[in-house]
Design a protein around this motif. Structure first.
Motif, PDB file in Angstrom:
ATOM      1  N   MET A 190       1.119   3.954  -9.420  1.00 39.86           N
ATOM      2  CA  MET A 190       2.118   3.639  -8.396  1.00 39.86           C
ATOM      3  C   MET A 190       2.866   2.349  -8.722  1.00 39.86           C
ATOM      4  SD  MET A 190       2.378   6.111  -6.441  1.00 39.86           S
ATOM      5  CE  MET A 190       3.492   5.385  -5.286  1.00 39.86           C
ATOM      6  N   ALA A 191       2.167   1.367  -9.255  1.00 38.72           N
ATOM      7  CA  ALA A 191       2.839   0.125  -9.631  1.00 38.72           C
ATOM      8  C   ALA A 191       3.875   0.397 -10.719  1.00 38.72           C
ATOM      9  CB  ALA A 191       1.821  -0.908 -10.095  1.00 38.72           C
ATOM     10  N   ALA A 192       3.547   1.257 -11.666  1.00 40.70           N
ATOM     11  CA  ALA A 192       4.493   1.595 -12.725  1.00 40.70           C
ATOM     12  C   ALA A 192       5.703   2.340 -12.165  1.00 40.70           C
ATOM     13  CB  ALA A 192       3.804   2.431 -13.792  1.00 40.70           C
ATOM     14  N   VAL A 193       5.472   3.214 -11.198  1.00 41.53           N
ATOM     15  CA  VAL A 193       6.579   3.944 -10.576  1.00 41.53           C
ATOM     16  C   VAL A 193       7.504   2.967  -9.841  1.00 41.53           C
ATOM     17  CG1 VAL A 193       7.150   5.603  -8.748  1.00 41.53           C
ATOM     18  CG2 VAL A 193       5.357   6.135 -10.394  1.00 41.53           C
ATOM     19  N   PHE A 194       6.904   2.027  -9.105  1.00 49.57           N
ATOM     20  CA  PHE A 194       7.729   1.062  -8.372  1.00 49.57           C
ATOM     21  C   PHE A 194       8.468   0.122  -9.314  1.00 49.57           C
ATOM     22  CE2 PHE A 194       4.991   1.985  -4.583  1.00 49.57           C
ATOM     23  CZ  PHE A 194       6.009   2.547  -3.839  1.00 49.57           C
TER      24      PHE A 194
ATOM     25  N   SER B 240      -3.674  -6.005  -9.912  1.00 52.68           N
ATOM     26  CA  SER B 240      -4.882  -5.513  -9.251  1.00 52.68           C
ATOM     27  C   SER B 240      -5.418  -4.261  -9.933  1.00 52.68           C
ATOM     28  CB  SER B 240      -4.581  -5.205  -7.787  1.00 52.68           C
ATOM     29  OG  SER B 240      -5.679  -4.595  -7.171  1.00 52.68           O
ATOM     30  N   ALA B 241      -4.540  -3.375 -10.330  1.00 54.90           N
ATOM     31  CA  ALA B 241      -4.983  -2.158 -11.010  1.00 54.90           C
ATOM     32  C   ALA B 241      -5.620  -2.484 -12.358  1.00 54.90           C
ATOM     33  CB  ALA B 241      -3.808  -1.211 -11.202  1.00 54.90           C
ATOM     34  N   PHE B 242      -5.036  -3.404 -13.095  1.00 55.73           N
ATOM     35  CA  PHE B 242      -5.633  -3.781 -14.368  1.00 55.73           C
ATOM     36  C   PHE B 242      -6.962  -4.498 -14.178  1.00 55.73           C
ATOM     37  CE2 PHE B 242      -1.278  -3.559 -16.402  1.00 55.73           C
ATOM     38  CZ  PHE B 242      -1.602  -2.461 -17.182  1.00 55.73           C
ATOM     39  N   ALA B 243      -7.085  -5.299 -13.125  1.00 57.93           N
ATOM     40  CA  ALA B 243      -8.334  -6.012 -12.868  1.00 57.93           C
ATOM     41  C   ALA B 243      -9.458  -5.057 -12.482  1.00 57.93           C
ATOM     42  CB  ALA B 243      -8.132  -7.047 -11.767  1.00 57.93           C
ATOM     43  N   ASP B 244      -9.109  -3.977 -11.783  1.00 58.60           N
ATOM     44  CA  ASP B 244     -10.105  -2.987 -11.386  1.00 58.60           C
ATOM     45  C   ASP B 244     -10.300  -1.901 -12.435  1.00 58.60           C
ATOM     46  OD1 ASP B 244     -10.453  -4.304  -9.015  1.00 58.60           O
ATOM     47  OD2 ASP B 244      -9.112  -2.988  -7.868  1.00 58.60           O
ATOM     48  N   ARG B 245      -9.654  -2.037 -13.567  1.00 57.94           N
ATOM     49  CA  ARG B 245      -9.714  -1.084 -14.676  1.00 57.94           C
ATOM     50  C   ARG B 245      -9.267   0.320 -14.256  1.00 57.94           C
ATOM     51  NH1 ARG B 245     -12.248  -3.573 -18.978  1.00 57.94           N
ATOM     52  NH2 ARG B 245     -13.575  -5.312 -18.413  1.00 57.94           N
TER      53      ARG B 245
ATOM     54  N   VAL C 138      13.075  -7.107  -4.730  1.00 57.98           N
ATOM     55  CA  VAL C 138      11.919  -7.236  -3.826  1.00 57.98           C
ATOM     56  C   VAL C 138      10.863  -6.198  -4.173  1.00 57.98           C
ATOM     57  CG1 VAL C 138      11.200  -6.977  -1.419  1.00 57.98           C
ATOM     58  CG2 VAL C 138      13.207  -8.339  -1.980  1.00 57.98           C
ATOM     59  N   ILE C 139      11.267  -4.976  -4.453  1.00 61.11           N
ATOM     60  CA  ILE C 139      10.307  -3.942  -4.854  1.00 61.11           C
ATOM     61  C   ILE C 139       9.600  -4.357  -6.144  1.00 61.11           C
ATOM     62  CG2 ILE C 139      10.109  -1.584  -5.733  1.00 61.11           C
ATOM     63  CD1 ILE C 139      12.280  -0.782  -3.749  1.00 61.11           C
ATOM     64  N   GLY C 140      10.356  -4.889  -7.090  1.00 64.64           N
ATOM     65  CA  GLY C 140       9.757  -5.348  -8.340  1.00 64.64           C
ATOM     66  C   GLY C 140       8.784  -6.498  -8.134  1.00 64.64           C
ATOM     67  N   ALA C 141       9.138  -7.414  -7.250  1.00 63.93           N
ATOM     68  CA  ALA C 141       8.253  -8.553  -6.980  1.00 63.93           C
ATOM     69  C   ALA C 141       6.960  -8.097  -6.301  1.00 63.93           C
ATOM     70  CB  ALA C 141       8.974  -9.578  -6.117  1.00 63.93           C
ATOM     71  N   PHE C 142       7.065  -7.128  -5.386  1.00 61.65           N
ATOM     72  CA  PHE C 142       5.864  -6.646  -4.704  1.00 61.65           C
ATOM     73  C   PHE C 142       5.009  -5.733  -5.583  1.00 61.65           C
ATOM     74  CE2 PHE C 142       7.891  -7.299  -0.316  1.00 61.65           C
ATOM     75  CZ  PHE C 142       7.243  -8.511  -0.166  1.00 61.65           C
ATOM     76  N   SER C 143       5.563  -5.175  -6.629  1.00 60.49           N
ATOM     77  CA  SER C 143       4.780  -4.299  -7.485  1.00 60.49           C
ATOM     78  C   SER C 143       3.944  -5.068  -8.509  1.00 60.49           C
ATOM     79  CB  SER C 143       5.686  -3.307  -8.199  1.00 60.49           C
ATOM     80  OG  SER C 143       6.542  -3.982  -9.094  1.00 60.49           O
ATOM     81  N   ILE C 144       4.291  -6.312  -8.763  1.00 56.59           N
ATOM     82  CA  ILE C 144       3.531  -7.104  -9.737  1.00 56.59           C
ATOM     83  C   ILE C 144       2.071  -7.326  -9.297  1.00 56.59           C
ATOM     84  CG2 ILE C 144       3.375  -9.371 -10.861  1.00 56.59           C
ATOM     85  CD1 ILE C 144       6.440  -9.311 -10.993  1.00 56.59           C
ATOM     86  N   PRO C 145       1.787  -7.723  -8.038  1.00 50.85           N
ATOM     87  CA  PRO C 145       0.381  -7.844  -7.634  1.00 50.85           C
ATOM     88  C   PRO C 145      -0.379  -6.523  -7.700  1.00 50.85           C
ATOM     89  CG  PRO C 145       1.772  -8.989  -6.076  1.00 50.85           C
ATOM     90  CD  PRO C 145       2.677  -8.232  -6.987  1.00 50.85           C
ATOM     91  N   ALA C 146       0.289  -5.411  -7.404  1.00 49.14           N
ATOM     92  CA  ALA C 146      -0.362  -4.110  -7.509  1.00 49.14           C
ATOM     93  C   ALA C 146      -0.703  -3.787  -8.959  1.00 49.14           C
ATOM     94  CB  ALA C 146       0.525  -3.026  -6.926  1.00 49.14           C
ATOM     95  N   LEU C 147       0.171  -4.165  -9.861  1.00 46.68           N
ATOM     96  CA  LEU C 147      -0.075  -3.955 -11.278  1.00 46.68           C
ATOM     97  C   LEU C 147      -1.258  -4.780 -11.761  1.00 46.68           C
ATOM     98  CD1 LEU C 147       1.267  -2.573 -13.831  1.00 46.68           C
ATOM     99  CD2 LEU C 147       2.351  -4.772 -14.200  1.00 46.68           C
TER     100      LEU C 147
END
Length: 74
Positions: free
Chosen positions: A33-37, A23-28, A12-21
């Motif tokens: 935090m996504a990498a840590v999760f 989003s971070a790449f889209a915002d450059r 579940v943590i891995g699944a929720f970290s994918i959108p954060a990852l």
């Protein structure tokens, strides 16, 4: 702690970290935090897979998720 619970929480943590990852790449931005999760998720899943006597099979994963959720809801 239950090995299946560790596996499910890690997934579940891995699944929720994918959108954060994404989003971070889209915002450059750097996805710190996504990498840590994702790292935490990988460690939890690996630990659970190594500690379980029989390996996780792809066909069993839905049963593992349902049994963990059912165990902690009831």
């Amino acid at each position: 702690m239950d090995i299946d619970l560790i596996f499910v929480v890690g997934a579940v943590i891995g699944a929720f970290s994918i959108p954060a990852l994404v989003s971070a790449f889209a915002d450059r931005r750097v996805p710190r935090m996504a990498a840590v999760f994702i790292l935490i998720s990988g460690v939890m899943i690996t630990y659970a897979a190594q500690m379980r006597p029989e390996p996780y099979v792809l066909e069993q994963l839905d049963e593992v998720f349902v049994s963990v959720v059912a165990r902690y809801i009831n």
